[in-house]
Motif scaffolding. Sequence first.
Motif, PDB file in Angstrom:
ATOM      1  N   LEU A  11      -8.939  -5.723   5.215  1.00 49.86           N
ATOM      2  CA  LEU A  11      -8.606  -7.288   5.212  1.00 49.86           C
ATOM      3  C   LEU A  11      -9.558  -7.985   4.367  1.00 49.86           C
ATOM      4  N   LYS A  12     -10.787  -7.486   4.338  1.00 40.09           N
ATOM      5  CA  LYS A  12     -11.699  -8.191   3.340  1.00 40.09           C
ATOM      6  C   LYS A  12     -11.476  -7.900   1.972  1.00 40.09           C
ATOM      7  N   ASN A  13     -10.987  -6.955   1.594  1.00 39.68           N
ATOM      8  CA  ASN A  13     -10.870  -6.264   0.159  1.00 39.68           C
ATOM      9  C   ASN A  13      -9.580  -6.314  -0.300  1.00 39.68           C
ATOM     10  N   LYS A  14      -8.534  -5.913   0.465  1.00 37.83           N
ATOM     11  CA  LYS A  14      -7.413  -5.932   0.041  1.00 37.83           C
ATOM     12  C   LYS A  14      -6.077  -6.704   0.565  1.00 37.83           C
ATOM     13  N   ALA A  15      -6.520  -7.634   1.567  1.00 41.57           N
ATOM     14  CA  ALA A  15      -5.713  -8.415   2.156  1.00 41.57           C
ATOM     15  C   ALA A  15      -6.388  -9.607   2.658  1.00 41.57           C
ATOM     16  N   GLU A  16      -6.892 -10.310   1.580  1.00 38.24           N
ATOM     17  CA  GLU A  16      -7.754 -11.400   2.009  1.00 38.24           C
ATOM     18  C   GLU A  16      -7.277 -12.646   2.747  1.00 38.24           C
ATOM     19  N   ASP A  17      -5.854 -12.773   2.499  1.00 41.18           N
ATOM     20  CA  ASP A  17      -5.143 -13.861   2.944  1.00 41.18           C
ATOM     21  C   ASP A  17      -5.329 -13.737   4.481  1.00 41.18           C
ATOM     22  N   ARG A  71     -24.307 -12.392  20.597  1.00 41.67           N
ATOM     23  CA  ARG A  71     -22.909 -12.632  20.563  1.00 41.67           C
ATOM     24  C   ARG A  71     -21.883 -11.767  20.881  1.00 41.67           C
ATOM     25  N   GLU A  72     -20.593 -11.899  21.169  1.00 43.43           N
ATOM     26  CA  GLU A  72     -19.547 -10.916  21.280  1.00 43.43           C
ATOM     27  C   GLU A  72     -19.328 -10.753  19.865  1.00 43.43           C
ATOM     28  N   LEU A  73     -18.611  -9.477  19.566  1.00 41.59           N
ATOM     29  CA  LEU A  73     -18.259  -8.848  18.231  1.00 41.59           C
ATOM     30  C   LEU A  73     -16.752  -8.871  18.405  1.00 41.59           C
ATOM     31  N   VAL A  74     -16.295  -9.565  16.992  1.00 36.26           N
ATOM     32  CA  VAL A  74     -14.819  -9.862  17.271  1.00 36.26           C
ATOM     33  C   VAL A  74     -14.399  -9.241  15.809  1.00 36.26           C
ATOM     34  N   THR A  75     -13.053  -8.285  15.902  1.00 35.28           N
ATOM     35  CA  THR A  75     -12.546  -7.816  14.997  1.00 35.28           C
ATOM     36  C   THR A  75     -10.934  -8.201  14.985  1.00 35.28           C
ATOM     37  N   LEU A  76     -10.211  -7.952  13.593  1.00 29.54           N
ATOM     38  CA  LEU A  76      -8.998  -8.361  13.490  1.00 29.54           C
ATOM     39  C   LEU A  76      -8.244  -6.989  13.486  1.00 29.54           C
ATOM     40  N   CYS A  77      -8.670  -5.852  12.881  1.00 28.58           N
ATOM     41  CA  CYS A  77      -8.283  -4.789  12.559  1.00 28.58           C
ATOM     42  C   CYS A  77      -8.038  -3.754  13.637  1.00 28.58           C
ATOM     43  N   SER A  78      -7.106  -3.223  14.115  1.00 30.65           N
ATOM     44  CA  SER A  78      -6.917  -2.251  15.115  1.00 30.65           C
ATOM     45  C   SER A  78      -7.834  -1.100  14.957  1.00 30.65           C
ATOM     46  N   ALA A  79      -7.804  -0.501  13.593  1.00 32.41           N
ATOM     47  CA  ALA A  79      -8.641   0.486  13.431  1.00 32.41           C
ATOM     48  C   ALA A  79     -10.155   0.625  13.275  1.00 32.41           C
ATOM     49  N   CYS A  80     -10.556  -0.867  12.848  1.00 37.54           N
ATOM     50  CA  CYS A  80     -12.066  -1.038  13.245  1.00 37.54           C
ATOM     51  C   CYS A  80     -12.119  -1.326  14.452  1.00 37.54           C
ATOM     52  N   HIS A  81     -11.281  -2.043  15.323  1.00 38.59           N
ATOM     53  CA  HIS A  81     -11.599  -2.408  16.736  1.00 38.59           C
ATOM     54  C   HIS A  81     -11.619  -0.800  17.430  1.00 38.59           C
ATOM     55  N   HIS A  82     -10.585  -0.121  17.105  1.00 40.03           N
ATOM     56  CA  HIS A  82     -10.599   1.172  17.735  1.00 40.03           C
ATOM     57  C   HIS A  82     -12.007   1.866  17.464  1.00 40.03           C
ATOM     58  N   VAL A  83     -12.464   2.082  16.557  1.00 40.00           N
ATOM     59  CA  VAL A  83     -13.749   2.728  16.075  1.00 40.00           C
ATOM     60  C   VAL A  83     -14.900   2.062  16.860  1.00 40.00           C
ATOM     61  N   ILE A 225       5.854  -8.040  14.080  1.00 39.36           N
ATOM     62  CA  ILE A 225       4.151  -8.250  13.807  1.00 39.36           C
ATOM     63  C   ILE A 225       3.557  -7.135  14.179  1.00 39.36           C
ATOM     64  N   THR A 226       2.430  -7.285  13.545  1.00 37.33           N
ATOM     65  CA  THR A 226       1.245  -6.030  13.884  1.00 37.33           C
ATOM     66  C   THR A 226      -0.034  -6.760  13.730  1.00 37.33           C
ATOM     67  N   ALA A 227      -1.024  -5.736  14.399  1.00 37.26           N
ATOM     68  CA  ALA A 227      -2.534  -6.191  14.220  1.00 37.26           C
ATOM     69  C   ALA A 227      -3.291  -5.018  13.626  1.00 37.26           C
ATOM     70  N   CYS A 228      -2.394  -4.227  12.740  1.00 31.04           N
ATOM     71  CA  CYS A 228      -2.998  -3.072  11.960  1.00 31.04           C
ATOM     72  C   CYS A 228      -2.743  -3.092  10.384  1.00 31.04           C
ATOM     73  N   PRO A 229      -3.573  -3.372   9.593  1.00 30.29           N
ATOM     74  CA  PRO A 229      -3.230  -3.227   8.301  1.00 30.29           C
ATOM     75  C   PRO A 229      -2.511  -2.086   7.628  1.00 30.29           C
ATOM     76  N   LEU A 230      -3.096  -0.973   7.986  1.00 29.39           N
ATOM     77  CA  LEU A 230      -2.195   0.311   7.757  1.00 29.39           C
ATOM     78  C   LEU A 230      -0.792   0.305   8.322  1.00 29.39           C
ATOM     79  N   CYS A 231      -0.552  -0.137   9.664  1.00 28.08           N
ATOM     80  CA  CYS A 231       0.566  -0.186  10.203  1.00 28.08           C
ATOM     81  C   CYS A 231       1.704  -1.011   9.051  1.00 28.08           C
ATOM     82  N   MET A 232       1.161  -2.319   9.030  1.00 26.56           N
ATOM     83  CA  MET A 232       1.917  -3.268   8.304  1.00 26.56           C
ATOM     84  C   MET A 232       2.360  -2.656   6.931  1.00 26.56           C
TER      85      MET A 232
END
Length: 265
Positions: A11-17, A71-83, A225-232
């Motif tokens: 999400l940071k380097n390949k799907a910035e939008d 703070r709490e730690l937030v992610t957008l990516c399902s893979a990152c969240h999973h790990v 819709i999905t919450a995983c860049p790889l799935c999308m």
Amino acid sequence: MKYSYYPGCTLKNKAEDLDAYARVSAKALGFELEEIEEWQCCGGVYPLGTDEIATKLASVRALNDAKEKGRELVTLCSACHHVLKRVNDDMKNVENIRTKANNYMDLKEPYAGETTVLHFLEVLRDRIGWDTLKEKVTNPLKGKKIGAYYGCLLLRPGKIMAFDDPENPKIMEDFIRAIGAEPVIYPYRNECCGGYISLKEKELSRGMCEKIEDSAEGFGADMLITACPLCMYNLNKNSRTDLPVYYFTELLAEALGVKDEVKKQ
């Protein structure tokens, strides 16, 4: 309200939008995602070896950074969240892993799983609330029939991820309703798309994607819709169907009327 934010590599380097849509949406909803300084790749896959410590250290650093900031730690990516969620569980409950990981690192104090890890969708559900989100929507996506595709990593293993019911989840359907669209429930919404085998076994992965998309279309979905860049990526690129697949943050920004702000950045 401010959250520590782990964006992840894709999400940071390949799907910035998609990352930017989340940031402007957060602002519209009254909270801020503050990116962790000098974060490192989580590896994208949770290491199953009980003696595999080194590949978990990037996650521990991010988790500890959020802890030190309170703070709490937030992610957008399902893979990152999973790990991150599974490494956090290790640091909380597996003494051998916790001891070895802390021995590797120069921390102010040992990390023991104190940080709460949240997916952005959990922030919407558990911190903001669906009713508040509905109130903030200025451009409801009326008339759109949207199928939620969960994939594997958000939901399993159920006891550790504790994201939603792994067999009958509803968080993404509730999200779809909150932005004014109609959710479509279909049988393959939490089946694997074959993302991790999409290069080596393309035909097998394509067949898995087509089953998902055919199922969604058969139940009346106009899009997924999905919450995983790889799935999308996999569903969009590795399938013969024409069903469009979007990241949830894009539709959120559209519904909140802030999508155009990303184009101006």
